[in-house]
Write a protein that holds these residues in place. Sequence first.
Motif, PDB file in Angstrom:
ATOM      1  N   ARG A   1       0.832  -1.204   0.000  1.00 14.68           N
ATOM      2  CA  ARG A   1       0.000   0.000   0.000  1.00 14.68           C
ATOM      3  C   ARG A   1       0.871   1.260   0.000  1.00 14.68           C
ATOM      4  O   ARG A   1       0.625   2.202  -0.771  1.00 14.68           O
TER       5      ARG A   1
ATOM      6  N   GLU B   1      -5.565   4.983  -0.958  1.00 13.20           N
ATOM      7  CA  GLU B   1      -5.042   3.932  -0.091  1.00 13.20           C
ATOM      8  C   GLU B   1      -6.107   2.936   0.346  1.00 13.20           C
ATOM      9  O   GLU B   1      -5.806   1.799   0.713  1.00 13.20           O
TER      10      GLU B   1
ATOM     11  N   LEU C   1      -6.245  -0.696  -0.935  1.00 14.81           N
ATOM     12  CA  LEU C   1      -5.458  -1.757  -0.299  1.00 14.81           C
ATOM     13  C   LEU C   1      -5.513  -1.673   1.223  1.00 14.81           C
ATOM     14  O   LEU C   1      -4.639  -2.211   1.913  1.00 14.81           O
TER      15      LEU C   1
END
Length: 239
Positions: free
Chosen positions: A17, A90, A93
């Motif tokens: 990530r 973000e 993930l």
Amino acid sequence: MIEIKKGTEPEGLKELREDSMLSELSPKEMFAELKNPLKAQVIESLRHEQGQLCVYCMSKIPREDKDPGIAGTTIEHFIPIDSLDRGNAELALDYNNLFAVCHGNVKKRTKGVRRIRTKDDLTCDKHRGSTQFRKINPCKKETLQTIFYTLDGRIDASDSDVQFDLVNTLNLNCTSAPLITERKAALDALINEIGKVEEEYLHSYCTEMLNAFMDEKDSKTPYAGILIWYLQTMIAALA
């Protein structure tokens, strides 16, 4: 549907990530970077914390009747990936935004020929698409408390927003899917067992059964939601 308690994300997901964010990838590009063996680890972790059940319909995943041509378990984004932008990329993930789901009744093999279903035949995330939920959140118990069931296996809710999420968005009462029939079969089996118990022991029996279903961890009983609801209803009536 019952509450899901999220665990610790698999090792490697945070690094992926962060690397994807540094590379300024779009949400879909970020998720595309999730590949095996890490992707398989994420799916297994999600299945474990959900008790091997689809987060929405509560069927066992992967289903035994799944078409071999499609994945038996896939990853679902609670906040849909199509609604994300670079400002919150973000979440593509973010482990807390991920759930494991069934095949959504996508295809059915008929005499060796796979038939593509229409949207009305789909369930769970396959029917939901990128629609935002009005209220339900599997990680927030308070959003699930108005859910109830009928004896014929249908799911419902007294809260109109929750009902919309369940019936309209997720299509959990889809008549061309086996969900209603399978819920009813699970409930009928429980009712049959309760019918064998003498009246004076009913309250303690139902309480023990309720606690057993509530305490299940890695391998939960398929459609436990309707069983928990029925036992809670029985206990309240016997009080």
